[in-house]
Design a protein around this motif. Sequence first.
Motif, PDB file in Angstrom:
ATOM      1  N   HIS A  31      -9.363   4.287  15.916  1.00 52.74           N
ATOM      2  CA  HIS A  31      -9.713   3.086  15.175  1.00 52.74           C
ATOM      3  C   HIS A  31      -8.739   1.971  15.571  1.00 52.74           C
ATOM      4  CE1 HIS A  31     -10.475   0.193  12.193  1.00 52.74           C
ATOM      5  NE2 HIS A  31      -9.419   0.475  11.455  1.00 52.74           N
ATOM      6  N   ALA A  62      -6.990  -0.699  14.513  1.00 53.07           N
ATOM      7  CA  ALA A  62      -6.423  -1.505  13.422  1.00 53.07           C
ATOM      8  C   ALA A  62      -5.256  -2.335  13.910  1.00 53.07           C
ATOM      9  CB  ALA A  62      -5.981  -0.610  12.277  1.00 53.07           C
ATOM     10  N   ARG A 104       0.218  -1.423  17.464  1.00 58.31           N
ATOM     11  CA  ARG A 104       1.496  -0.726  17.224  1.00 58.31           C
ATOM     12  C   ARG A 104       1.273   0.677  16.660  1.00 58.31           C
ATOM     13  NH1 ARG A 104       5.215  -2.972  13.510  1.00 58.31           N
ATOM     14  NH2 ARG A 104       3.589  -4.183  12.550  1.00 58.31           N
ATOM     15  N   PHE A 137      -9.079   6.229  10.616  1.00 56.88           N
ATOM     16  CA  PHE A 137      -8.226   6.310   9.418  1.00 56.88           C
ATOM     17  C   PHE A 137      -8.394   4.996   8.680  1.00 56.88           C
ATOM     18  CE2 PHE A 137      -6.013   5.036  13.247  1.00 56.88           C
ATOM     19  CZ  PHE A 137      -5.571   3.772  12.916  1.00 56.88           C
ATOM     20  N   GLY A 138      -8.352   5.050   7.353  1.00 55.48           N
ATOM     21  CA  GLY A 138      -8.502   3.776   6.640  1.00 55.48           C
ATOM     22  C   GLY A 138      -8.649   3.902   5.148  1.00 55.48           C
TER      23      GLY A 138
HETATM   24  O1  UT7 Z   1      -8.291  -0.605   9.104  1.00 53.91           O
HETATM   25  C1  UT7 Z   1      -7.718   0.022   8.006  1.00 53.91           C
HETATM   26  C2  UT7 Z   1      -6.395   0.482   8.341  1.00 53.91           C
HETATM   27  N1  UT7 Z   1      -5.476  -0.646   8.306  1.00 53.91           N
HETATM   28  C3  UT7 Z   1      -4.331  -0.548   8.936  1.00 53.91           C
HETATM   29  O2  UT7 Z   1      -4.095   0.420   9.595  1.00 53.91           O
HETATM   30  C4  UT7 Z   1      -3.338  -1.649   8.768  1.00 53.91           C
HETATM   31  C5  UT7 Z   1      -1.944  -1.079   8.776  1.00 53.91           C
HETATM   32  N2  UT7 Z   1      -0.914  -2.070   8.548  1.00 53.91           N
HETATM   33  C6  UT7 Z   1      -0.553  -2.967   9.491  1.00 53.91           C
HETATM   34  O3  UT7 Z   1      -1.140  -3.030  10.548  1.00 53.91           O
HETATM   35  C7  UT7 Z   1       0.644  -3.859   9.217  1.00 53.91           C
HETATM   36  O4  UT7 Z   1       1.305  -3.393   8.075  1.00 53.91           O
HETATM   37  C8  UT7 Z   1       0.278  -5.354   9.055  1.00 53.91           C
HETATM   38  C9  UT7 Z   1      -0.131  -5.943  10.377  1.00 53.91           C
HETATM   39  C10 UT7 Z   1      -0.840  -5.512   8.036  1.00 53.91           C
HETATM   40  C11 UT7 Z   1       1.479  -6.131   8.530  1.00 53.91           C
HETATM   41  O5  UT7 Z   1       2.584  -6.005   9.430  1.00 53.91           O
HETATM   42  P1  UT7 Z   1       4.049  -5.731   8.863  1.00 53.91           P
HETATM   43  O6  UT7 Z   1       4.968  -5.705  10.015  1.00 53.91           O
HETATM   44  O7  UT7 Z   1       3.948  -4.497   8.005  1.00 53.91           O
HETATM   45  O8  UT7 Z   1       4.329  -7.043   8.024  1.00 53.91           O
HETATM   46  P2  UT7 Z   1       4.651  -7.142   6.475  1.00 53.91           P
HETATM   47  O9  UT7 Z   1       3.420  -6.916   5.661  1.00 53.91           O
HETATM   48  O10 UT7 Z   1       5.848  -6.303   6.191  1.00 53.91           O
HETATM   49  O11 UT7 Z   1       5.061  -8.665   6.365  1.00 53.91           O
HETATM   50  C12 UT7 Z   1       6.244  -9.144   6.941  1.00 53.91           C
HETATM   51  C13 UT7 Z   1       6.371 -10.620   6.638  1.00 53.91           C
HETATM   52  C14 UT7 Z   1       6.238 -10.956   5.155  1.00 53.91           C
HETATM   53  O12 UT7 Z   1       7.153 -11.990   4.882  1.00 53.91           O
HETATM   54  P3  UT7 Z   1       8.522 -11.694   4.109  1.00 53.91           P
HETATM   55  O13 UT7 Z   1       8.109 -11.129   2.788  1.00 53.91           O
HETATM   56  O14 UT7 Z   1       9.254 -10.695   4.976  1.00 53.91           O
HETATM   57  O15 UT7 Z   1       9.167 -13.029   4.036  1.00 53.91           O
HETATM   58  C15 UT7 Z   1       4.849 -11.506   5.020  1.00 53.91           C
HETATM   59  O16 UT7 Z   1       4.710 -12.417   3.971  1.00 53.91           O
HETATM   60  O17 UT7 Z   1       5.334 -11.353   7.288  1.00 53.91           O
HETATM   61  C16 UT7 Z   1       4.656 -12.177   6.342  1.00 53.91           C
HETATM   62  N3  UT7 Z   1       3.261 -12.276   6.750  1.00 53.91           N
HETATM   63  C17 UT7 Z   1       2.843 -13.186   7.642  1.00 53.91           C
HETATM   64  N4  UT7 Z   1       3.463 -14.165   8.304  1.00 53.91           N
HETATM   65  C18 UT7 Z   1       2.737 -14.916   9.154  1.00 53.91           C
HETATM   66  C19 UT7 Z   1       2.217 -11.502   6.366  1.00 53.91           C
HETATM   67  N5  UT7 Z   1       1.099 -11.914   6.998  1.00 53.91           N
HETATM   68  C20 UT7 Z   1       1.454 -12.946   7.783  1.00 53.91           C
HETATM   69  C21 UT7 Z   1       0.743 -13.778   8.667  1.00 53.91           C
HETATM   70  N6  UT7 Z   1       1.421 -14.730   9.336  1.00 53.91           N
HETATM   71  N7  UT7 Z   1      -0.572 -13.634   8.899  1.00 53.91           N
END
Ligand code: UT7
Length: 322
Positions: A244, A246, A249, A304-305
Motif C-alpha cells: 500500500h 501510504a 518512508r 495496512f490501514g
Molecule cells: O493509508 C493509511 C495508512 N496511513 C499511513 O500509513 C500514514 C502513516 N503516517 C505517516 O505517514 C506520517 O506519520 C505522516 C506523513 C502522516 C506525518 O509525518 P510525521 O513525520 O509523523 O509528522 P508529524 O505528524 O509528527 O508532524 C511533525 C510536524 C508537526 O509540527 P510540530 O508539532 O512538530 O510543530 C506538524 O504540525 O509537522 C507538522 N505538519 C506539517 N507541516 C507542514 C503536519 N502536517 C504538515 C504539513 N506541512 N502538511
Amino acid sequence: MKGLQIISVGAAHPSKVVTNDDLSKIVETSDEWISSRTGIHSRFFCGDGESCVSMAIESSKAALERSGLEKEKIGCVIVATISGDYATPSVACMVQRALALREDIPVLDVNAACSGFIYALSVCQGLLEANGEKYGLVVGMEQLSRLLNMEDRSTCVLFGDGGGSVIVEQSENAVFKSVLGAKGGEEILCGGAGTKDQTIKMDGGAVFKFAVTALPYCMKKLFSFEKEDGKNYSIDDISQVICHQANSRIIDHCVKKLKANPDKFYKNMDHFGNTSAGSIPLAIEELWRMGRLDENCKLMLIGFGSGLTWGGCIISFNAKRP
Ligand code: UT7
C-alpha cells in the motif's frame, strides 16, 4: 482450494493533477515538507463528472476488454472502497449495471480501508469456490478528495483519487495464499452518513508505527507458506512486492529492516499520493503497462490501514504483455 491468477488489469484516475505547490496555496505547508516526509509530489483529485463509480466503471471496462473474456463468464464483482458515491447502491452494483454483467452473481463492496483490495481478493476467491465459478472482477477504487478537510494540513496533503480493476481466474495451476487481520483501532476515523464530520482524521504517528510493524509481519507470515515442493516461499519466488502506497518512508524502513532488494518494492506514491484501496491495483496496472511484469509470475501484495486492518497475499499474475 484452487489458486487465483490475475489475467488482466485496468486502471483509472481523474484528469486534474494537484501538486504540493498547489496545496501550499490552500494550507500552511510546502513541497519540501510533503515530499521529504512522504515521498508524495502530486496526486489526482476528481473534477466535474468524475467519481469513484465513474472511475470504477472505466477501469473495469478496460480490464474486461483486455481479458478477452465474454462478460457472461464473470462470476462475482467485489469493490474495495471507503468512498463510494452512495451509501447504497454499492459501487459494485453500479459497475455490474454499467458493464451489463450477469444478474445471478454476488455483487458487493468491501470496507477494509487501505487493506481493502487484499480483503476483496480473498472474498472473491471464497465466492468463486462456493459458487463453482471461475472468473471474478475485483476493484480497488477511491475518491478520497471528497472525504478531506482541506483546512487540515496533517491529512489533506496525503491522499488522492484513483484505483484499478483486475479480472482473476480460479485455477489449479495458480497460487493464492493470503493472511488477513485487524486490531480494531480508531487511529484513522471518518464519520459515516448522517454524522456531523465526514472527513478523515488520523493520528499519523500511531499509524506509522503500526504500518512498519504490520508490513514485515505480513511478509513473514506469507513466507511461511509452503510451495508444492514443500519448501517455503522466498523473495526469489516473487517478481514484485507491491505494498500500500501510504508513505515511501514506511516501505524504505521495511526494506532496510528486512535487508531486502529495494528494486523489488514498487513505489508510485510520488504521482498518486495515498489512494487507500486503490493504491495496489493502480501499481499493478502501472507495472504491467511498463512491461515490468512477466507472464506467469507471482506478486506479493500487502495492505495496512484504517481499523488497523492488515492483509497480504501471494498471487499468480498471468496477463498478456501490453
Ligand atoms: O493509508 C493509511 C495508512 N496511513 C499511513 O500509513 C500514514 C502513516 N503516517 C505517516 O505517514 C506520517 O506519520 C505522516 C506523513 C502522516 C506525518 O509525518 P510525521 O513525520 O509523523 O509528522 P508529524 O505528524 O509528527 O508532524 C511533525 C510536524 C508537526 O509540527 P510540530 O508539532 O512538530 O510543530 C506538524 O504540525 O509537522 C507538522 N505538519 C506539517 N507541516 C507542514 C503536519 N502536517 C504538515 C504539513 N506541512 N502538511
